[in-house]
Every structure is written in structure tokens, then in C-alpha cells.
Design an enzyme around this catalytic site. Structure first.
Site, PDB file in Angstrom:
ATOM      1  N   GLU A 229     -66.089 126.077 -81.428  1.00 25.39           N
ATOM      2  CA  GLU A 229     -65.389 127.185 -82.069  1.00 25.39           C
ATOM      3  C   GLU A 229     -65.945 128.532 -81.581  1.00 25.39           C
ATOM      4  OE1 GLU A 229     -64.032 128.136 -86.584  1.00 25.39           O
ATOM      5  OE2 GLU A 229     -66.138 127.616 -86.314  1.00 25.39           O
TER       6      GLU A 229
ATOM      7  N   SER B 108     -75.272 130.604 -64.240  1.00 22.11           N
ATOM      8  CA  SER B 108     -75.582 129.247 -63.817  1.00 22.11           C
ATOM      9  C   SER B 108     -75.994 128.395 -65.007  1.00 22.11           C
ATOM     10  CB  SER B 108     -76.734 129.258 -62.798  1.00 22.11           C
ATOM     11  OG  SER B 108     -77.124 127.940 -62.485  1.00 22.11           O
TER      12      SER B 108
ATOM     13  N   ARG C 131     -68.832 123.529 -84.245  1.00 22.18           N
ATOM     14  CA  ARG C 131     -69.037 124.962 -84.477  1.00 22.18           C
ATOM     15  C   ARG C 131     -69.297 125.690 -83.160  1.00 22.18           C
ATOM     16  NH1 ARG C 131     -68.703 127.958 -89.120  1.00 22.18           N
ATOM     17  NH2 ARG C 131     -67.440 126.112 -89.325  1.00 22.18           N
TER      18      ARG C 131
END
Length: 149
Positions: free
Chosen positions: A92, A115, A89
């Protein structure tokens, strides 16, 4: 030969066996639960006091403690692309939202990157207005501008 993956598996098994939470481990190490998990997974280099605390907590041998203090090779503990639904997920989310987030960030900060070294990660359980559990995840990283030369 001792490897980070075998040490990770040992400490995670002991964590479960001893019913320790990440919060328990974080208190022992003096850092956040996410950072504690990062150290156990082998993605961070323990300072002496952190390695000593983990050695005491998990009954580690000197060789294992030394490995915790060495600079890690940060390779994923899962396949790539990820197959675990929770991890996937996030993959995604990166694929769908990051172009927009990148554009907004560059508008706010200029050309650069956040960073991942000088960064804090915070994970909280919160409730929405209807009382449903929500996960609040924040990344607080230093903005690094691309240098002109």
C-alpha cells in the site's frame, strides 16, 4: 529434491525452537539482522563463511550448505498481491507514496533508479516524543543513472 523453500522452513522452525533472535543470527554471521533474515529466506547467496555459520547454527547437512551458496531464484515467499497485513501495508505504501517519492528523487538525482543490489536496509525500534514505539526503516541504495546511448 532439496528446495530453498523447504530449507527456509527448516531453518525458521529451528530458529523458533531454539529461541534465536535475528540479532543472535546476525552476530553469528557477522552481518545485519535484515541481511541475516534475507539469507535464511533464501533471497541471498551465502559466502562460504556464512553458509558454514548457518550449517553450524542449524546442524545443516552438506547438501543444504551447498544450496545456501548457490545463486538464488528470488521468488516471493508470500502470495502476490500480499495478504499478510504487515506485508500488504508496504504494498500500500508503494502504491500510494512511490509516485511522489519517485518525482522527488528524480528532481534530486536526475533520471535513474536506486539499486536494490548495492543497497543496505536498516530497521530500528525508536520512541516518539510521547514514548510510543515507532519503526524506522531506511533503504540506503546507490543511485544508478540511466545511461544515454
Amino acid at each position: 529434491m532439496l528446495s530453498r523453500s523447504s530449507l527456509r522452513e527448516k531453518m525458521l522452525a529451528l530458529k523458533m525452537e531454539r529461541a534465536l533472535t535475528w540479532e543472535d543470527i546476525a552476530r553469528k554471521l557477522g552481518c545485519s539482522p535484515v541481511y541475516s533474515a534475507m539469507l535464511l529466506y533464501g533471497y541471498g547467496q551465502c559466502r562460504e563463511e556464512e553458509a558454514q555459520a548457518l550449517a553450524e547454527l542449524f546442524g545443516l547437512e552438506e547438501e543444504e550448505k551447498s544450496l545456501l551458496k548457490s545463486a538464488p531464484y528470488r521468488e516471493p515467499a508470500q502470495p502476490w498481491p500480499p495478504t499478510d497485513p504487515f506485508v500488504y501495508r508496504f504494498y500500500e505504501i508503494v502504491l500510494l507514496y512511490m509516485p511522489a517519492i519517485k518525482d522527488v528523487a528524480h528532481e534530486l538525482f536526475g533520471d535513474g533508479i536506486m539499486s536494490a543490489i548495492d543497497m543496505a536496509v536498516d530497521l530500528q525500534k525508536v520512541k516518539d516524543a510521547e514514548g510510543n514505539d515507532r519503526m524506522l526503516l531506511s533503504f540506503n541504495g546507490k543511485w544508478l543513472r540511466y545511461r544515454r546511448f
